[in-house]
Scaffold this motif. Structure first.
Motif, mmCIF file in Angstrom:
data_model
loop_
_atom_site.group_PDB
_atom_site.id
_atom_site.type_symbol
_atom_site.label_atom_id
_atom_site.label_comp_id
_atom_site.label_asym_id
_atom_site.label_seq_id
_atom_site.Cartn_x
_atom_site.Cartn_y
_atom_site.Cartn_z
ATOM 1 N N GLY A 235 39.801 62.129 36.160
ATOM 2 C CA GLY A 235 38.893 62.576 37.213
ATOM 3 C C GLY A 235 39.547 62.630 38.588
ATOM 4 N N GLU A 236 40.457 61.665 38.870
ATOM 5 C CA GLU A 236 41.102 61.661 40.205
ATOM 6 C C GLU A 236 42.008 62.884 40.362
ATOM 7 O OE1 GLU A 236 40.763 58.985 37.723
ATOM 8 O OE2 GLU A 236 42.886 58.596 38.115
ATOM 9 N N GLU A 237 42.626 63.287 39.255
ATOM 10 C CA GLU A 237 43.511 64.459 39.322
ATOM 11 C C GLU A 237 42.678 65.721 39.591
ATOM 12 O OE1 GLU A 237 47.206 64.607 37.385
ATOM 13 O OE2 GLU A 237 47.114 63.013 38.875
ATOM 14 N N SER A 238 41.532 65.790 38.933
ATOM 15 C CA SER A 238 40.648 66.929 39.139
ATOM 16 C C SER A 238 40.237 66.996 40.614
ATOM 17 C CB SER A 238 39.430 66.781 38.232
ATOM 18 O OG SER A 238 38.467 67.736 38.558
ATOM 19 N N GLU A 239 39.929 65.824 41.187
ATOM 20 C CA GLU A 239 39.568 65.770 42.609
ATOM 21 C C GLU A 239 40.720 66.237 43.488
ATOM 22 O OE1 GLU A 239 36.869 65.416 44.484
ATOM 23 O OE2 GLU A 239 35.951 65.605 42.515
ATOM 24 N N ARG A 240 41.939 65.877 43.086
ATOM 25 C CA ARG A 240 43.110 66.307 43.869
ATOM 26 C C ARG A 240 43.226 67.832 43.885
ATOM 27 N NH1 ARG A 240 48.580 63.830 41.859
ATOM 28 N NH2 ARG A 240 49.624 65.063 43.482
ATOM 29 N N VAL A 241 42.991 68.457 42.741
ATOM 30 C CA VAL A 241 43.074 69.925 42.684
ATOM 31 C C VAL A 241 42.001 70.526 43.588
ATOM 32 C CG1 VAL A 241 42.902 71.984 41.223
ATOM 33 C CG2 VAL A 241 43.994 69.911 40.318
ATOM 34 N N ILE A 242 40.796 69.983 43.480
ATOM 35 C CA ILE A 242 39.685 70.530 44.266
ATOM 36 C C ILE A 242 39.959 70.344 45.775
ATOM 37 C CG2 ILE A 242 37.216 70.179 44.786
ATOM 38 C CD1 ILE A 242 36.916 69.760 41.661
ATOM 39 N N GLU A 243 40.496 69.192 46.130
ATOM 40 C CA GLU A 243 40.842 68.964 47.551
ATOM 41 C C GLU A 243 41.921 69.939 48.024
ATOM 42 O OE1 GLU A 243 39.356 67.186 49.903
ATOM 43 O OE2 GLU A 243 37.896 66.902 48.293
ATOM 44 N N ALA B 175 38.399 75.303 39.802
ATOM 45 C CA ALA B 175 37.650 74.066 40.044
ATOM 46 C C ALA B 175 36.791 73.735 38.823
ATOM 47 C CB ALA B 175 36.784 74.222 41.299
ATOM 48 N N ALA B 176 36.126 74.749 38.251
ATOM 49 C CA ALA B 176 35.295 74.515 37.052
ATOM 50 C C ALA B 176 36.177 74.119 35.866
ATOM 51 C CB ALA B 176 34.475 75.764 36.732
ATOM 52 N N ALA B 177 37.310 74.779 35.714
ATOM 53 C CA ALA B 177 38.219 74.470 34.588
ATOM 54 C C ALA B 177 38.746 73.038 34.692
ATOM 55 C CB ALA B 177 39.365 75.471 34.550
ATOM 56 N N CYS B 178 38.938 72.557 35.920
ATOM 57 C CA CYS B 178 39.367 71.159 36.101
ATOM 58 C C CYS B 178 38.295 70.200 35.615
ATOM 59 C CB CYS B 178 39.661 70.874 37.571
ATOM 60 S SG CYS B 178 41.262 71.486 38.085
ATOM 61 N N LYS B 179 37.042 70.474 35.999
ATOM 62 C CA LYS B 179 35.943 69.589 35.590
ATOM 63 C C LYS B 179 35.773 69.623 34.070
ATOM 64 C CE LYS B 179 33.451 70.519 39.868
ATOM 65 N NZ LYS B 179 32.307 71.346 40.305
ATOM 66 N N ILE B 180 35.930 70.813 33.492
ATOM 67 C CA ILE B 180 35.833 70.927 32.036
ATOM 68 C C ILE B 180 36.995 70.157 31.383
ATOM 69 C CG2 ILE B 180 35.909 72.553 30.087
ATOM 70 C CD1 ILE B 180 34.448 74.574 31.900
ATOM 71 N N SER B 181 38.172 70.196 32.007
ATOM 72 C CA SER B 181 39.331 69.456 31.480
ATOM 73 C C SER B 181 39.061 67.953 31.470
ATOM 74 C CB SER B 181 40.583 69.727 32.329
ATOM 75 O OG SER B 181 40.877 71.096 32.379
ATOM 76 N N VAL B 182 38.323 67.483 32.481
ATOM 77 C CA VAL B 182 37.976 66.055 32.520
ATOM 78 C C VAL B 182 37.068 65.732 31.323
ATOM 79 C CG1 VAL B 182 36.768 64.245 33.832
ATOM 80 C CG2 VAL B 182 38.206 65.919 35.036
ATOM 81 N N GLU B 183 36.131 66.639 31.060
ATOM 82 C CA GLU B 183 35.166 66.367 29.985
ATOM 83 C C GLU B 183 35.773 66.430 28.595
ATOM 84 O OE1 GLU B 183 31.236 67.917 29.714
ATOM 85 O OE2 GLU B 183 31.043 67.998 31.900
ATOM 86 N N VAL B 184 36.624 67.423 28.350
ATOM 87 C CA VAL B 184 37.055 67.621 26.957
ATOM 88 C C VAL B 184 38.556 67.480 26.734
ATOM 89 C CG1 VAL B 184 35.072 69.104 26.429
ATOM 90 C CG2 VAL B 184 37.226 70.154 27.177
#
Ligand code: ADP
Ligand code: ZN
Length: 345
Positions: free
Chosen positions: A272-280, A258-267
């Motif tokens: 962001g929607e894909e990151s949310e999909r992973v977290i969901e 989950a953290a790596a997804c958020k970091i992927s959004v940043e850098v």
């Protein structure tokens, strides 16, 4: 039962999917077998061990250490195990890791095979040839790369697998989907843990598909110079929080992903929607996506991270996503990583 062969540079191994434990007798001379298993499996599946030679280790990751290997070696000596001995590790990842390692060093190496009994061992630990033990807080610090002769998958073992171990195993399945297989990700979104637990055909297909993903990544990069690093998605942070908060591996990896997804959004321009999909998806499979409540031990997390095997100089290889189904290895400066982690963990 169906047999699939997987080729590595030094060895071809067979996987017997949808097999039965009893078909073992067609694969190995039964007088040569010594089973290594743990205290849970031997209780729940006692019938499998009647009249056989076997060594039982205490269940749990804390026993995945050198003193347990010494114990196994002493037991092998008591059983008068010689060079012709064929060791079969039957259990979760702790058992397969340690059995493969003990078999690789006993008499400079005897043959071995695995019957993985947890989801995690089936799709991850038993595949790829890495065997070893932890040393203190350092996971898998000591070990060998050596492949088993074969893997036998008997899904009836899963009937006794505790719910939390199902959940832990699905963290690695979601990891595979994130780094390599968008269609698998969709399949997971459209199903649920309950469905996989109830439908034999579905779990059997899911496991085979995940073995294939892991095998392909490993076979393309047996010595971990590139692609194999992708399998560490969620694991750099995961290992740190696993140690510090004493979390089960799958839970820790889920928080790391989950953290790596958020970091992927940043850098890494990961949407962001894909990151949310992973977290969901992680939540759907009952996995945690944030640290447990209480004090956030940032200093300790950072220290364990710095010891990580993947660090080199003042940068660290960190696994990010470009998109779902496509992971990438990025070298990030320690300075930047520290900020990113504490903003996103
Ligand atoms: P891993 O998660 O790497 O497979 P372990 O080997 O520690 O790690 O297995 C997790 C736990 O699940 C252990 O307590 C183990 O004894 C237990 N276990 C593994 N397979 C089964 C099974 N088929 N039925 C019941 N318990 C199992
Ligand atoms: Zn893992």
């Amino acid at each position: 039962m169906h047999q699939t062969e997987y080729k590595f540079s030094d060895k071809t191994i067979s996987c017997y999917f949808d097999a039965e434990f009893s078909s073992l007798e067609n694969l190995v001379d039964k007088d040569k077998i010594v089973f290594i298993t743990d205290s849970n499996i031997v209780k729940l599946h006692a019938d499998k061990f009647e009249g056989k030679k076997f060594i039982v280790i205490s269940a749990g990751e804390k026993n995945k250490q050198q003193s347990t290997v010494d114990f196994i070696i002493n037991e092998l000596i008591k059983l008068q195990a010689g060079r012709e001995t064929f060791i079969i590790g039957i259990g979760g990842g702790v058992v397969t890791d340690i059995a493969g390692y003990a078999a690789s060093v006993y008499m400079r190496g005897v043959k071995f095979a695995f019957i993985p009994t947890s989801i995690l061992a089936m799709v991850d630990a038993a595949v790829g040839g890495k065997n070893g033990v932890d040393v203190g807080i350092y996971k898998n610090l000591v070990g060998v790369i050596r492949h088993p002769e074969f893997l036998l998958y008997d899904y009836s073992f899963l009937k006794t697998l505790p719910q939390e171990e199902w959940i832990n195993g699905f963290a690695e399945i979601i990891k595979h989907a994130c780094i390599k297989d968008e269609k698998l990700f969709e399949l997971l979104e459209n199903n649920s843990l309950e469905i996989f637990q109830q439908a034999h055909r579905k779990i059997s297909e899911l496991i085979k598909r995940n073995v294939e993903i892991k095998y392909n990544v490993v076979a393309n990069d047996e010595f971990e110079t590139g692609e194999r690093k992708l399998l560490n998605f969620g694991h750099t942070l995961g290992h740190a929080v696993e140690n510090i908060y004493q979390l089960p591996h799958g839970n820790a990896v889920s928080i790391g992903m989950a953290a790596a997804c958020k970091i992927s959004v940043e850098v890494n321009n990961f949407p962001g929607e894909e990151s949310e999909r992973v977290i969901e998806l992680l939540k759907k499979y009952n996995l945690p996506v944030t640290l447990p409540f209480g004090e956030r031990r940032s200093g300790a997390i950072w220290e364990v991270l710095l010891m990580d095997k993947k660090k080199s100089g003042d940068t660290m290889n960190f696994i990010l996503l470009n998109k779902i189904g496509n992971g990438v290895v990025k070298s990030i400066s320690l300075h930047q990583l520290k900020e990113l982690i504490f903003q996103n963990l």
